[in-house]
Design a protein around this motif. Structure first.
Motif, mmCIF file in Angstrom:
data_model
loop_
_atom_site.group_PDB
_atom_site.id
_atom_site.type_symbol
_atom_site.label_atom_id
_atom_site.label_comp_id
_atom_site.label_asym_id
_atom_site.label_seq_id
_atom_site.Cartn_x
_atom_site.Cartn_y
_atom_site.Cartn_z
ATOM 1 N N LYS A 110 0.833 -1.201 0.000
ATOM 2 C CA LYS A 110 0.000 0.000 0.000
ATOM 3 C C LYS A 110 0.872 1.257 0.000
ATOM 4 O O LYS A 110 0.584 2.236 -0.680
ATOM 5 C CB LYS A 110 -0.867 -0.031 1.264
ATOM 6 N N LYS A 128 -3.462 -4.801 -8.768
ATOM 7 C CA LYS A 128 -4.057 -3.488 -8.507
ATOM 8 C C LYS A 128 -5.139 -3.589 -7.438
ATOM 9 O O LYS A 128 -5.172 -2.854 -6.468
ATOM 10 C CB LYS A 128 -4.717 -2.982 -9.806
ATOM 11 N N VAL A 162 -4.753 -2.350 -3.337
ATOM 12 C CA VAL A 162 -5.640 -1.329 -2.784
ATOM 13 C C VAL A 162 -6.297 -1.832 -1.507
ATOM 14 O O VAL A 162 -6.408 -1.120 -0.519
ATOM 15 C CB VAL A 162 -6.722 -0.940 -3.823
ATOM 16 N N ARG A 163 -6.697 -3.103 -1.560
ATOM 17 C CA ARG A 163 -7.349 -3.664 -0.377
ATOM 18 C C ARG A 163 -6.349 -3.952 0.729
ATOM 19 O O ARG A 163 -6.713 -4.101 1.876
ATOM 20 C CB ARG A 163 -8.089 -4.950 -0.753
ATOM 21 N N LYS A 223 -9.345 6.915 -0.301
ATOM 22 C CA LYS A 223 -8.676 6.084 -1.310
ATOM 23 C C LYS A 223 -8.854 6.671 -2.712
ATOM 24 O O LYS A 223 -7.980 6.551 -3.568
ATOM 25 C CB LYS A 223 -9.223 4.653 -1.268
ATOM 26 N N PHE A 232 -0.794 6.374 6.693
ATOM 27 C CA PHE A 232 -1.789 5.320 6.931
ATOM 28 C C PHE A 232 -1.947 5.071 8.428
ATOM 29 O O PHE A 232 -1.042 5.322 9.213
ATOM 30 C CB PHE A 232 -1.368 4.021 6.247
#
Lengths: 238, 292
Positions: free
Chosen positions: A76, A232, A236-237, B50, B85
């Motif tokens: 991330k 991708k 993101v997760r 996001k 984060f």
């Protein structure tokens, strides 16, 4: 430039996370075995040792690295830097090939220093890179499908049951030679054939070209249509 | 003051979801302000963030960053933003300094790593592996990582969560200084202390929609009671009286009370941010869980 920085970061982590040292230790075991073999046996087994590192160890490396980074959240973090996802994937693929090439270099050196056996090194390294790229793509797919490292290992075992074991059966004569082109559909078998051809110097040109084209196409298709979109989504997760 | 982000009718649906996570939200973040996005679990805060940091792309509506469509911006966008984060995002087998040097190497503009680490009290631990860090140290390292490229806009998610009051104060001071120097902050948090002390404006996100966008002061006035509560001592007993703020200067009863009694406390009816959160979102703070 970013790819080089990412790649160098990958290599540093391969060392710090003891993945590269473990790879070298595995190859050292192969060398120890080669030391006690006759030259004829060496030429038979050396390609198999290199293939294990290219075809299995690189998948394991990618899986271990993927799940470690997932756990640490670093994927991330990479995604919000001025680098593209493509650059991240290229650097990871190149790093996985370092293990494959390390195995090929050490094994080739062992063959030379133990029994003065020389090979077509350029061809060996080219084939290792092609087989390594295809197996890196497979490694990414298996890692991205898996929920965690354990489930990835389960999927990898299923993959090997379908693609690697038939190749072993073919090698020991349990599968008839008339299926040699059909067998090339297995990425494991195609890689094994390429490496064996480079080490032994004996090969059927058509079969080798077919293997190269197939593995290159397989790597390209997997990266474009499976690895990239899944990476991708998963990145993101987190 | 220019607009850092202009978000219009933003909608987003996760592929596996039955309905939109974001149902057409609109807001602006002005350059140089600290904008807080608050809301209960699953409200869409993280999804909004996001999208703004370009981790999610398949959204509907318009997001403009200093007038440019976010979708048209490439990787150079990340030269301008810093993302902190909530969860640790460092390589555990590398030292803190190795981690920061690795990340810093990708940016054209580089902050002084030593200065930042000294400020948050991590410089003396620079050669320690991050895996050996405490939770608070990791949180502080996350914050330093977000500032490595001297960002124009800073995205912070639960930035002081897990910090002791002293270190939380240091981080909040640094955020306030960053804003004073012209930086823009997009803050996502459930810590109402942070909101009160830092945010210029806040937005409440509930079930994919924005229900309030205002300043903390305006919200306190809107949801507070216009009254004064006085606690005083009467014959050894504690008594309480409540007066309306309207015309309080002419309220003889109030004035007499002040003159004649021993006053213990006086409180205005201003409400807390926690109460506003509960009123606006309909959710108790401790009911929240992880965000979407």
């Amino acid at each position: 430039m970013s790819v080089l920085k990412l790649f160098s970061g990958e290599i540093i982590r391969l060392v710090k996370y003891k993945i590269l040292p473990v790879g070298v230790a595995t190859t050292a075991i192969w060398v120890a075995i080669l030391y006690f073999l006759e030259p004829r046996e060496e030429l038979y087994l050396a390609p198999m040792f290199i293939f294990i590192d290219v075809g299995a160890m690189s998948i394991l490396l990618i899986g271990a690295s993927h799940f470690l980074e997932k756990q640490e959240g670093t994927i991330k973090s990479l995604m919000v830097m001025p680098v593209t996802k493509r650059e991240i994937l290229i650097s990871k693929t190149a790093a996985s090939m370092v293990l494959a090439l390390e195995s090929a270099v050490i094994t080739a050196a062992a063959l030379y220093f133990i029994h003065k056996i020389t090979l077509n090194y350029a061809l060996l390294f080219l084939f290792v890179i092609i087989a390594g790229a295809a197996h890196a793509a497979i490694g990414f797919v298996l890692s991205l499908i898996g929920r965690d490292f354990t489930s990835m290992l389960g999927i990898m075992a299923a993959y090997m049951f379908i693609f690697t074991i038939p190749s072993i059966f073919y090698s020991v004569g349990l599968i008839d030679e008339k299926y040699k082109y059909l067998m090339m559909v297995s990425p494991s078998h195609a890689s094994n054939e390429l490496i064996r051809a480079a080490v032994s110097g004996e090969y059927e040109t058509g079969l080798i070209i077919a293997g190269c084209v197939y593995l290159i196409l397989l790597a390209a298709v997997l990266f474009r249509f499976a690895v990239y979109p899944m990476f991708k989504d998963k990145a993101v997760r987190g | 003051m220019s607009v850092a982000f202009s978000v219009q009718d933003l909608r987003f649906k996760y592929p596996s979801a039955k309905e939109d996570t974001l149902k057409g939200i609109s807001f602006e973040v002005k350059e140089g302000e600290i904008f807080g996005l608050l809301g209960p679990s699953g409200a869409g805060k993280s999804t909004t963030q996001k999208i703004l940091i370009k981790l999610l792309e398949d959204y509907k509506g318009s997001v403009k960053y200093f007038g440019k469509d976010l979708k048209d911006l490439g990787k150079s966008y990340y030269e301008e933003i810093g993302v902190g984060f909530e969860v640790p995002v460092h390589f555990s087998k590398l030292t803190a300094l190795e981690n920061l040097k690795f990340y810093s190497g990708f940016y054209k503009s580089k902050a002084d790593i030593r200065e930042l680490m000294e400020r948050v009290g991590l410089w003396e631990y620079r050669d320690k592996k991050v895996g050996e860090f405490s939770k608070g140290m990791k949180v502080r390292l996350n914050f330093v990582r977000a500032l490595l490229n001297k960002p124009r806009v800073l995205f912070l998610d639960e930035v002081t969560n897990g910090l002791d009051p002293k270190n939380a104060r240091i981080i909040k001071d640094m955020i306030a200084e960053y804003r004073k120097d012209g930086g823009t902050v997009f803050l996502s948090t459930h810590l109402m202390n942070d909101v009160e002390q830092l945010c210029d404006r806040i937005a409440f996100c509930v079930n994919g929609s924005l229900v309030e966008v205002s300043t903390p002061r305006e919200l306190k006035l809107k949801y507070g009671k216009r009254e004064v509560k006085v606690e005083y001592n009467e014959n050894g007993n504690l008594s309480t009286a409540v007066f309306s703020l309207d015309g309080i200067g002419e309220n003889e009863e109030f004035v007499n009370l002040l003159k004649s009694k021993q006053i213990e406390t006086i409180h205005s009816g201003e409400t807390s941010m926690e109460e506003i959160f509960i009123i606006v979102t309909g959710v108790e703070l401790n009911e929240r869980t992880e965000a979407v």
